[in-house]
Design an enzyme around this catalytic site. Sequence first.
Site, mmCIF file in Angstrom:
data_model
loop_
_atom_site.group_PDB
_atom_site.id
_atom_site.type_symbol
_atom_site.label_atom_id
_atom_site.label_comp_id
_atom_site.label_asym_id
_atom_site.label_seq_id
_atom_site.Cartn_x
_atom_site.Cartn_y
_atom_site.Cartn_z
ATOM 1 N N THR A 1 0.858 -1.178 0.000
ATOM 2 C CA THR A 1 0.000 0.000 0.000
ATOM 3 C C THR A 1 0.893 1.227 0.000
ATOM 4 O OG1 THR A 1 -1.694 -1.194 1.235
ATOM 5 C CG2 THR A 1 -1.853 1.203 1.216
ATOM 6 N N LYS B 1 -7.191 1.074 -3.719
ATOM 7 C CA LYS B 1 -6.847 0.518 -2.410
ATOM 8 C C LYS B 1 -6.967 1.598 -1.330
ATOM 9 C CE LYS B 1 -4.886 -1.846 0.930
ATOM 10 N NZ LYS B 1 -5.644 -2.860 1.679
ATOM 11 N N LYS C 1 -1.425 6.130 8.285
ATOM 12 C CA LYS C 1 -0.627 6.212 7.051
ATOM 13 C C LYS C 1 -1.538 6.141 5.821
ATOM 14 C CE LYS C 1 0.943 2.898 4.712
ATOM 15 N NZ LYS C 1 1.518 1.699 4.074
#
Lengths: 291, 291, 291, 291
Positions: C94, C170, C239
């Site tokens: 990611t 995502k 994050k």
Amino acid sequence: MDIGLIGLGHMGTPVARNLIKAGHRLTVYNRTRAKAEALAGEGAGIAPTIAEACRAEVLITLLADDAAVESVVFGPGGVLDSLPGGAIHLSISTISVALSERLLQSHQSRSQVFAVATVFGRPEAAAAAALFIVAAGHNAALAKCEPLFEAIGQKSFNLSERPADANLVKLAGNFLIASVIESLGEAVALIRKAGVDPHRFVEILTGSLFAAPVYKTYGTIIANEAYEPAGFKMPLGLKDVRLALAAAEALNVALPVASLLRDHFLTGLAQGGAESDWSALARLSAKNAGL
Amino acid sequence: MDIGLIGLGHMGTPVARNLIKAGHRLTVYNRTRAKAEALAGEGAGIAPTIAEACRAEVLITLLADDAAVESVVFGPGGVLDSLPGGAIHLSISTISVALSERLLQSHQSRSQVFAVATVFGRPEAAAAAALFIVAAGHNAALAKCEPLFEAIGQKSFNLSERPADANLVKLAGNFLIASVIESLGEAVALIRKAGVDPHRFVEILTGSLFAAPVYKTYGTIIANEAYEPAGFKMPLGLKDVRLALAAAEALNVALPVASLLRDHFLTGLAQGGAESDWSALARLSAKNAGL
Amino acid sequence: MDIGLIGLGHMGTPVARNLIKAGHRLTVYNRTRAKAEALAGEGAGIAPTIAEACRAEVLITLLADDAAVESVVFGPGGVLDSLPGGAIHLSISTISVALSERLLQSHQSRSQVFAVATVFGRPEAAAAAALFIVAAGHNAALAKCEPLFEAIGQKSFNLSERPADANLVKLAGNFLIASVIESLGEAVALIRKAGVDPHRFVEILTGSLFAAPVYKTYGTIIANEAYEPAGFKMPLGLKDVRLALAAAEALNVALPVASLLRDHFLTGLAQGGAESDWSALARLSAKNAGL
Amino acid sequence: MDIGLIGLGHMGTPVARNLIKAGHRLTVYNRTRAKAEALAGEGAGIAPTIAEACRAEVLITLLADDAAVESVVFGPGGVLDSLPGGAIHLSISTISVALSERLLQSHQSRSQVFAVATVFGRPEAAAAAALFIVAAGHNAALAKCEPLFEAIGQKSFNLSERPADANLVKLAGNFLIASVIESLGEAVALIRKAGVDPHRFVEILTGSLFAAPVYKTYGTIIANEAYEPAGFKMPLGLKDVRLALAAAEALNVALPVASLLRDHFLTGLAQGGAESDWSALARLSAKNAGL
């Protein structure tokens, strides 16, 4: 004093003029040389390179953002390579706390002195030598810069020995100004939709508990819906709020009002506000209210 | 002038004193009679009922909230039943725009006069006859009340002919004060966590762009973390923000900062802040930052 | 197929196992070599350097963040230097949209192929080869990787020819999961304070309109207040929301719910939640409610 | 069973039909009589007054809001005056927790029984007898109503003995649906601005972690930007979020996402969205993004 100055934008040019007026020997460098030459007739020396602007007791940088400062300082032939040992790099730019800390370390490793003097005030205040100055760094360095502060500002505050503190206070201060703009914009949207005269509203506020320059300046702009030409453009407002959020994130501090400001600046920009004053946040509130 | 006054709380008592000092014949009524009797020695007449307080040219109400005003005005033997035709009901309470509009209609249908004079200032300012007054209503009524405004305030603004406008401006003003508290609280949490002295920070702000009473008052409280005893309690702050949101909702106006304030007041109350000053919003920011 | 895999964390290790089980020749590299050796007994080859892991038809990277990917790809002797022309770098990490775009350009300039396959699912799902896979890149590359997707996931989606689209989807998906957590946490705080059983509440939701894995997983955790041990830690949640905000900022898109999530994650971290599951956002809501 | 039903709106009419189909003797009352007469041909008795609808074992109310319920129940000749002792008033309307508690007390003081059955599902689900039902009240009352639940829904949950709990769960559930709409709207604005196909995005979501009716329904509407005709209008969405906020405020619980929803609904309404589906929140996100 022998002073170098890099960066002749909306703020740098009036600052340069006031330094010359106060009798300092000023050498200026600007990427676009034409802006430097405009000052030659007023007594400024023109440095053809960054390195030549650095032949000074105090080298001032007054640039738009982190990237501009990094390029001028860290590049080959840049400030770090060129400033004499013991000379002062006085940073006036609104930059990130992180970059300010990096500058301090880099200059110390070269036996150069780094100090910060952030300023509050729009270009008109800079022209009138009426800036408010928040300075931080070693006392000896700040004492040496004091005559410069007198030349360009109406008042200076010696904050602390850590230069980056002055950057943080500047970012916190700009966050507070943006908060005033946002809340004023919301309040004015409300009273306008209720049929109350916004000029009268602003007059009442600034004639009572809110008798501060920031309410007068922005209250008037918002009541007049006069967001162009910009004194401080929306992308710069977004930049400063982003830097405040970044400084806060590094410390795990949430700033909910700053998050909201960031969202509203982005919406303002998405709707074409890049050339508008940052107080056009109030235009978004009005639009959202169906005004 | 013959004046009646209903409501002797933190604000009502000093207002009553200043009216007496200015030479007016004042008759006071308070639900808890002891508070009224305390003023008898200073020259106030004591009304045993609401009706007797209404035998006046101007009847002032200065009560805690909508419910208190509704009970005093609309109840049997209340203000509406008792005020002579042509007499003025001057509402100083911070109430909803909707109730203010209902009061106007009710009084008009009885040939009574309704006017509003909302005030900015904490109890100390009331004691010093230094309130700021925002008045709205028919000019003749406001002219008649002008001597009262002079007795209790440092400055009065004649806003418009619609009484509820003064209520809206008061709510918008309190929303702006709460916004200042919130954003100051966030900024102070940030700079404290970075190790900057909050007193110095507040000094810089109020010595430059934020040289306004509201920043001085709340900046000092927040830097000192001195939220008790309260000058204006958190539940009252929540109430006023709720009234601003309600007035805005009636006009389909979103006030994102007010929504955020409402959430933070609720959290403050859930965590035991009911007796704290509304500026204890800043304590929540500090706590959230892990300070 | 000859596959290299760099990164044996919570997700990388089960993915590696499933690739071996499916009969692929897998060579693994991990900065901390012990984690790689643990897989040797199961049939994985151990690459002592990044370069040796790159001797493959498909090189998978499954790393924690942008910094880890940058260091593995762009460093000397890194993926860019080592991958054969025509071989595929399949990024499962990611990472930011910006880094993904930079990777595409860098690989293209070396005649290497870059494709992205982001995955939804916690470590248990990875172990069960039940991940959902969102793939983007040239069709030929995705076709070649299809057997890998079958080995590690329950379902794969071919999104588009632009690899970074899969990164964006995502991030958008993780933003939606975090939104579910936040709103569930708020709703549960409300019903708990009213005395309603949270387990029953979650049962009703997931037995009706909200019959989706994400509500079952997080509803159960929140009703049980079981935030440790973490399946996905709060700093990772922060994050990913930060990356979604960054991708949106680059396009001038405001994401108000993401801003709120970011603030709440920061507060959770400031209050000691670094080891908690990201669903501990709900603990903050409970705490704020005075529960 | 002898059933009375008051309220033949979008939900009441299909509910009435399904009760008749299931073989119950149904008498309906509606303020606008025409809607009742439409059902006469299908076997419903028409009550000319509220009182006649109350001659039943179970009297169902299915009305738009608190005001409608108050007027039908508390008015002269209303439900409270007319319902036989021991009969059940089953409230299906989405009303405030506060009103539900008041109804419980009022009915108890008349020896009438009050129970609540809130429902999840749009008019199509009501027509298909596929509602989800959340019931609360004394077990005996709920047992008696069970055949009605079977006639109108696909599944019912017996929540607790306190009727208002079912109202709270309904409000919490609608808050969660609105949260899904808002976060989906933001995510779709982001991926659309990046050039990703929103239909494909929704397909991926609902084919993986978000395989729930609520994501399918609203994901499709948002990808199609098909907000008219409305299944559930924006003013009703605002109403329900407002009721959730009110229930939470009574308990000092902040719901930050609900506050944000309220602001966005108000902005949607200010910009002319009164006839749009509440999922038009997503149109606002798109507009704000400059799409």
